[in-house]
Design a protein around this motif. Structure first.
Motif, PDB file in Angstrom:
ATOM      1  N   UNK A   1       0.809  -1.224   0.000  1.00  0.00           N
ATOM      2  CA  UNK A   1       0.000   0.000   0.000  1.00  0.00           C
ATOM      3  C   UNK A   1       0.840   1.270   0.000  1.00  0.00           C
ATOM      4  N   UNK A   2       2.165   1.143   0.116  1.00  0.00           N
ATOM      5  CA  UNK A   2       3.033   2.322   0.110  1.00  0.00           C
ATOM      6  C   UNK A   2       2.838   3.201   1.328  1.00  0.00           C
ATOM      7  N   UNK A   3       2.669   2.561   2.483  1.00  0.00           N
ATOM      8  CA  UNK A   3       2.438   3.302   3.724  1.00  0.00           C
ATOM      9  C   UNK A   3       3.416   2.834   4.795  1.00  0.00           C
ATOM     10  N   UNK A   4       3.467   3.580   5.896  1.00  0.00           N
ATOM     11  CA  UNK A   4       4.311   3.181   7.013  1.00  0.00           C
ATOM     12  C   UNK A   4       3.763   1.913   7.648  1.00  0.00           C
ATOM     13  N   UNK A   5       4.671   1.081   8.085  1.00  0.00           N
ATOM     14  CA  UNK A   5       4.290  -0.171   8.750  1.00  0.00           C
ATOM     15  C   UNK A   5       3.805   0.140  10.155  1.00  0.00           C
ATOM     16  N   UNK A   6       2.588  -0.281  10.493  1.00  0.00           N
ATOM     17  CA  UNK A   6       2.109  -0.058  11.861  1.00  0.00           C
ATOM     18  C   UNK A   6       2.817  -1.002  12.829  1.00  0.00           C
ATOM     19  N   UNK A   7       2.912  -0.571  14.063  1.00  0.00           N
ATOM     20  CA  UNK A   7       3.463  -1.432  15.104  1.00  0.00           C
ATOM     21  C   UNK A   7       2.431  -2.481  15.488  1.00  0.00           C
ATOM     22  N   UNK A   8       2.895  -3.637  15.884  1.00  0.00           N
ATOM     23  CA  UNK A   8       1.990  -4.653  16.402  1.00  0.00           C
ATOM     24  C   UNK A   8       2.066  -4.621  17.922  1.00  0.00           C
ATOM     25  N   UNK A   9       1.056  -5.195  18.560  1.00  0.00           N
ATOM     26  CA  UNK A   9       1.021  -5.265  20.020  1.00  0.00           C
ATOM     27  C   UNK A   9       0.323  -6.540  20.435  1.00  0.00           C
ATOM     28  N   UNK A  10       0.578  -6.970  21.657  1.00  0.00           N
ATOM     29  CA  UNK A  10      -0.085  -8.157  22.210  1.00  0.00           C
ATOM     30  C   UNK A  10      -1.470  -7.805  22.733  1.00  0.00           C
ATOM     31  N   UNK A  11      -2.412  -8.716  22.589  1.00  0.00           N
ATOM     32  CA  UNK A  11      -3.696  -8.562  23.270  1.00  0.00           C
ATOM     33  C   UNK A  11      -3.435  -8.632  24.775  1.00  0.00           C
ATOM     34  N   UNK A  12      -4.385  -8.150  25.543  1.00  0.00           N
ATOM     35  CA  UNK A  12      -4.240  -8.145  26.997  1.00  0.00           C
ATOM     36  C   UNK A  12      -4.216  -9.558  27.572  1.00  0.00           C
ATOM     37  N   UNK A  13      -3.648  -9.670  28.761  1.00  0.00           N
ATOM     38  CA  UNK A  13      -3.634 -10.938  29.480  1.00  0.00           C
ATOM     39  C   UNK A  13      -5.045 -11.250  29.985  1.00  0.00           C
ATOM     40  N   UNK A  14      -5.264 -12.498  30.338  1.00  0.00           N
ATOM     41  CA  UNK A  14      -6.599 -12.976  30.705  1.00  0.00           C
ATOM     42  C   UNK A  14      -7.185 -12.200  31.891  1.00  0.00           C
ATOM     43  N   UNK A  15      -6.365 -11.756  32.824  1.00  0.00           N
ATOM     44  CA  UNK A  15      -6.898 -11.019  33.968  1.00  0.00           C
ATOM     45  C   UNK A  15      -7.564  -9.715  33.539  1.00  0.00           C
ATOM     46  N   UNK A  16      -7.059  -9.086  32.492  1.00  0.00           N
ATOM     47  CA  UNK A  16      -7.660  -7.849  31.993  1.00  0.00           C
ATOM     48  C   UNK A  16      -8.683  -8.120  30.886  1.00  0.00           C
ATOM     49  N   UNK A  17      -8.333  -9.019  29.961  1.00  0.00           N
ATOM     50  CA  UNK A  17      -9.198  -9.277  28.804  1.00  0.00           C
ATOM     51  C   UNK A  17     -10.384 -10.181  29.132  1.00  0.00           C
ATOM     52  N   UNK A  18     -10.290 -10.935  30.222  1.00  0.00           N
ATOM     53  CA  UNK A  18     -11.358 -11.872  30.597  1.00  0.00           C
ATOM     54  C   UNK A  18     -11.721 -12.792  29.431  1.00  0.00           C
TER      55      UNK A  18
END
Length: 151
Positions: free
Chosen positions: A32-49
């Protein structure tokens, strides 16, 4: 739209499962000729439930998002724990996992879809809302994700 169980026909997101988020994110950015977005981890189970098939789950995934105007592409690289992401990637390989819709009244929408033969397979929380994956493959040939954002 009285018969529309979701209350919308607007697809918000397409989720794509990948084995290597770093490589695939770069490939999309280059394409797409754009900047690469950063990736991140989903939250841990205690927060994400996180729940998968009705049980608490420690499953997590690396996520990267591309905002493409009215639609968002979500790249998902799951960890090794049981989840809809891991199971689908193992069974079907890389590719489209779901289409997502923003809804109001998550519980009611989930109940209605379950009554239509589309069971809840995974759900969880994220900062600012919640998600639910509905097993709609039999009827629609793709997974549905419902997103409900806090007001």
């Amino acid at each position: 739209m009285d018969n529309n169980v979701l209350g919308t026909r607007t697809i918000t997101q397409i989720g794509i499962l990948v084995n290597d988020i770093e490589k695939t994110t770069q490939a999309y950015a280059d394409f797409f000729g754009i900047d690469k977005p950063s990736w991140f981890w989903t939250d841990t189970v205690d927060k994400a439930q996180t729940e998968y098939r009705g049980e608490s789950s420690v499953a997590r995934a690396k996520l990267a998002f591309f905002d493409m105007g009215s639609l968002q592409l979500e790249l998902i690289e799951p960890d090794g724990h049981p989840s809809t992401w891991r199971d689908h990637l193992d069974q079907h390989g890389e590719g489209v996992h779901h289409i997502a819709f923003v809804v109001d009244g998550m519980k009611e929408k989930v109940d209605s879809l379950e009554k239509s033969g589309m069971p809840l397979i995974q759900k969880g929380e994220y900062t600012g809302g919640r998600y639910a994956y509905m097993d709609s493959f039999k009827q629609l040939k793709i997974m549905l994700e419902l997103l409900e954002n806090d007001k």
